[in-house]
Motif scaffolding. Sequence first.
Motif, PDB file in Angstrom:
ATOM      1  N   ARG A   1       0.817  -1.204   0.000  1.00  0.00           N
ATOM      2  CA  ARG A   1       0.000   0.000   0.000  1.00  0.00           C
ATOM      3  C   ARG A   1       0.860   1.268   0.000  1.00  0.00           C
ATOM      4  N   LYS A   2       1.912   1.260   0.838  1.00  0.00           N
ATOM      5  CA  LYS A   2       2.800   2.431   0.897  1.00  0.00           C
ATOM      6  C   LYS A   2       3.507   2.664  -0.426  1.00  0.00           C
ATOM      7  N   GLU A   3       4.071   1.591  -0.973  1.00  0.00           N
ATOM      8  CA  GLU A   3       4.797   1.735  -2.239  1.00  0.00           C
ATOM      9  C   GLU A   3       3.856   2.216  -3.337  1.00  0.00           C
ATOM     10  N   ARG A   4       2.653   1.655  -3.353  1.00  0.00           N
ATOM     11  CA  ARG A   4       1.684   2.020  -4.385  1.00  0.00           C
ATOM     12  C   ARG A   4       1.248   3.473  -4.220  1.00  0.00           C
ATOM     13  N   THR A   5       1.013   3.935  -3.000  1.00  0.00           N
ATOM     14  CA  THR A   5       0.544   5.292  -2.761  1.00  0.00           C
ATOM     15  C   THR A   5       1.597   6.323  -3.150  1.00  0.00           C
ATOM     16  N   LEU A   6       2.820   6.135  -2.711  1.00  0.00           N
ATOM     17  CA  LEU A   6       3.880   7.085  -3.028  1.00  0.00           C
ATOM     18  C   LEU A   6       4.111   7.171  -4.524  1.00  0.00           C
ATOM     19  N   LEU A   7       4.120   6.038  -5.174  1.00  0.00           N
ATOM     20  CA  LEU A   7       4.361   6.018  -6.610  1.00  0.00           C
ATOM     21  C   LEU A   7       3.230   6.697  -7.358  1.00  0.00           C
ATOM     22  N   MET A   8       2.009   6.351  -6.961  1.00  0.00           N
ATOM     23  CA  MET A   8       0.858   6.930  -7.649  1.00  0.00           C
ATOM     24  C   MET A   8       0.756   8.442  -7.404  1.00  0.00           C
ATOM     25  N   GLU A   9       1.038   8.861  -6.162  1.00  0.00           N
ATOM     26  CA  GLU A   9       0.994  10.296  -5.867  1.00  0.00           C
ATOM     27  C   GLU A   9       2.018  11.051  -6.696  1.00  0.00           C
ATOM     28  N   ALA A  10       3.212  10.502  -6.768  1.00  0.00           N
ATOM     29  CA  ALA A  10       4.253  11.158  -7.563  1.00  0.00           C
ATOM     30  C   ALA A  10       3.845  11.247  -9.025  1.00  0.00           C
ATOM     31  N   GLN A  11       3.264  10.147  -9.541  1.00  0.00           N
ATOM     32  CA  GLN A  11       2.842  10.162 -10.933  1.00  0.00           C
ATOM     33  C   GLN A  11       1.695  11.140 -11.164  1.00  0.00           C
ATOM     34  N   GLU A  12       0.741  11.164 -10.227  1.00  0.00           N
ATOM     35  CA  GLU A  12      -0.392  12.068 -10.372  1.00  0.00           C
ATOM     36  C   GLU A  12       0.047  13.529 -10.325  1.00  0.00           C
ATOM     37  N   VAL A  13       0.917  13.859  -9.366  1.00  0.00           N
ATOM     38  CA  VAL A  13       1.411  15.236  -9.251  1.00  0.00           C
ATOM     39  C   VAL A  13       2.153  15.639 -10.518  1.00  0.00           C
ATOM     40  N   HIS A  14       3.007  14.748 -11.000  1.00  0.00           N
ATOM     41  CA  HIS A  14       3.801  15.042 -12.200  1.00  0.00           C
ATOM     42  C   HIS A  14       2.899  15.241 -13.406  1.00  0.00           C
ATOM     43  N   SER A  15       1.923  14.343 -13.581  1.00  0.00           N
ATOM     44  CA  SER A  15       1.037  14.445 -14.740  1.00  0.00           C
ATOM     45  C   SER A  15       0.151  15.689 -14.653  1.00  0.00           C
ATOM     46  N   LYS A  16      -0.302  16.020 -13.425  1.00  0.00           N
ATOM     47  CA  LYS A  16      -1.138  17.197 -13.250  1.00  0.00           C
ATOM     48  C   LYS A  16      -0.364  18.468 -13.552  1.00  0.00           C
ATOM     49  N   LYS A  17       0.879  18.536 -13.045  1.00  0.00           N
ATOM     50  CA  LYS A  17       1.721  19.710 -13.289  1.00  0.00           C
ATOM     51  C   LYS A  17       2.037  19.842 -14.777  1.00  0.00           C
ATOM     52  N   ALA A  18       2.305  18.696 -15.417  1.00  0.00           N
ATOM     53  CA  ALA A  18       2.603  18.729 -16.853  1.00  0.00           C
ATOM     54  C   ALA A  18       1.399  19.221 -17.640  1.00  0.00           C
ATOM     55  N   ALA A  19       0.194  18.795 -17.232  1.00  0.00           N
ATOM     56  CA  ALA A  19      -1.014  19.233 -17.925  1.00  0.00           C
ATOM     57  C   ALA A  19      -1.241  20.733 -17.741  1.00  0.00           C
ATOM     58  N   GLU A  20      -0.997  21.211 -16.513  1.00  0.00           N
ATOM     59  CA  GLU A  20      -1.165  22.648 -16.252  1.00  0.00           C
ATOM     60  C   GLU A  20      -0.142  23.469 -17.012  1.00  0.00           C
ATOM     61  N   ASP A  21       1.108  22.999 -17.019  1.00  0.00           N
ATOM     62  CA  ASP A  21       2.160  23.722 -17.737  1.00  0.00           C
ATOM     63  C   ASP A  21       1.873  23.768 -19.239  1.00  0.00           C
ATOM     64  N   ALA A  22       1.262  22.697 -19.750  1.00  0.00           N
ATOM     65  CA  ALA A  22       0.961  22.665 -21.181  1.00  0.00           C
ATOM     66  C   ALA A  22      -0.087  23.715 -21.537  1.00  0.00           C
ATOM     67  N   LYS A  23      -0.998  23.998 -20.600  1.00  0.00           N
ATOM     68  CA  LYS A  23      -2.037  24.980 -20.854  1.00  0.00           C
ATOM     69  C   LYS A  23      -1.514  26.406 -20.727  1.00  0.00           C
ATOM     70  N   LYS A  24      -0.465  26.615 -19.922  1.00  0.00           N
ATOM     71  CA  LYS A  24       0.045  27.963 -19.672  1.00  0.00           C
ATOM     72  C   LYS A  24       0.888  28.454 -20.842  1.00  0.00           C
ATOM     73  N   THR A  25       0.788  29.740 -21.088  1.00  0.00           N
ATOM     74  CA  THR A  25       1.647  30.365 -22.085  1.00  0.00           C
ATOM     75  C   THR A  25       2.981  30.734 -21.440  1.00  0.00           C
ATOM     76  N   GLU A  26       3.918  31.117 -22.265  1.00  0.00           N
ATOM     77  CA  GLU A  26       5.223  31.529 -21.757  1.00  0.00           C
ATOM     78  C   GLU A  26       5.087  32.762 -20.864  1.00  0.00           C
TER      79      GLU A  26
END
Length: 620
Positions: A83-108
């Motif tokens: 459970r711990k390994e799965r949670t940390l990994l998934m949280e890291a992936q979710e944060v990274h993907s969310k940030k990448a999606a937000e950055d893609a929407k933002k202009t320079e």
Amino acid sequence: MDSPAPTKRRRIQRSPSPTYKLDDEEDDYEPYVPVAQRRQMKLAKLSSLGASTDPARSSGPLKEQDEPEDQEQEEERRREKSRKERTLLMEAQEVHSKKAAEDAKKTEEQKEQEADKEILDAIRSRRKLASDMELAKGIQYTDSLKTSWRPPKYVRERTEEQHRKLRERYHILVEGEDVPPPIEHFRDMKIPESILQHLSSKRITNPTPIQLQGIPAAFSGRDLIGIAFTGSGKTLAFCLPLIMLALEEEVKLPFVRGEGPVGVVLCPSRELANQTYENVLTWTAALAQDGKSPRLNTVLCIGGISMNDQSHTLSKGLHIVVATPGRLIDMLEKKRFTFNNCKYLCMDEADRMIDLGFEDDVRNIMSFFKRQRQTLLFSATMPRKIQDFAQQSLIRPVLVNVGRAGAANLDVLQVVEYVKQEAKMVYLLECLQKTPPPVIIFSENKNEVDDIQEYLLLKGVEAVAIHGSKSQEERQYAIKSFKTGAKDVMVASGVASKGLDFNDIQHVIIFSMPKEIEDYVHQIGRTGRSGKTGIATTFVNMNTPEQTLLDLKYLLMEAGQKVPPFLGTIEDSRAVQGGELKGCPVCGGLGHGISNCPKLEETQRRQMASHRTTEDGGGY
């Protein structure tokens, strides 16, 4: 003699000797097992529980009870770990993907704005301009100081729309609540007749835009942030309200020895303080000429002069102090006078006063105030960072802005020329032929200032030099001889660029372009003052940073000046939305953002240097 009877010896009962058993004797005794061996046995037992399927292991009631418990514990450990390994990994992936999606929407531009905001938040001041007593007791003032002044009736009866149109006519921008009305004539401001006559003798008949709105606001007791281009009459805008306040206090109850001052004017340099002091003396003398008004006492507190020369003034009641921060703190600590009844504080060139090395001195000065005061900040260049800081520190402040903060004086013709470093001295003589004297030459390097003066003297040009390393007597001699016309040319470092007013300067030559565009604006502002026109010639070459050239390019474009071809070829990597450029909030330069601001870099360098000096035990 009989011999003594023999003492009866007592038999001591000893504990029985331990009995040792041999290894071959049967008993319930279990031999000692080392800790490491016990751990290995327990580990082997746990592993065998998970892997073995032998039915013989389940024989016996005790083993049947232990086996399920061990299995449940092992299973629970595996689930928890998974459970711990799965949670940390998934949280890291979710944060990274969310940030990448937000950055893609933002202009320079949005990304740059966010980065700028982070830097601004990091450099935001932690403390306001308040005294230590006010900070310690949590004292906060909510109302402005009350004064007895009121505008004329016809001005009070105007509508807000009429006030707005009048401000638009003079290009005045105001911010704040309940802004006092602008007044077009000195007489309607209820200024004494003797001062009006003196102003008329100096051909000052109508107020300039900063005076038109700034003086009524100051007369009303409001805290004020005044921004206007160089040579626009800011000194009169903050000195006249102080003189009138001091006059009112003196008329109510004459000052005696040890009382006062009523107000203080802070300046960043000795030369500017001395110039302001002379202006105050002139206006207070004009006020007393009618014989109806009392004489107001003013003292000058700057380094390099003896205060004994002004002991006769200090021995009387004191009304006005004009000072630089260092000497003022020294006088307050020695208790030559106090701020117990001081209720007016003005900072000229305020962006310099609460920036860089002066901020701690200003806070120290604030700690001597014992009551609420009216605070006024004036400058030609006041970036957004300083404005925000000031508005947080002042009480219901009124912001009066004539043109963009940091914009160049439109009465100055700006000429930018590409001159190689080795050809500067020769070309300097050609530039001096453009206009008759007096002329000011600016250089950022003190040694270069001396070199230029020596070269001009060899060529027969009457020149004086002024910079921070010269003594106070040398600096005063240079300014006096230049103002009186005894010398034709003044070669100066940045010390002479802040607020100094010289008569009829037609030409300013900037020998070495300063890194900060604010300094450039102040330097060219020594000409084109009080409605007159002037020329500013600036030398640039490959040694000038590209960032500085970009700032200069946009400043020329904003002022409608001719942009040389070599400046026009410099491209700006930033995206300009809608053709509008927002200035750097730290220095006001249009050619860069806060992330690469030269002023911020210099500030950080000085702070690091001061920290290193402190850590090294004072820098021996």
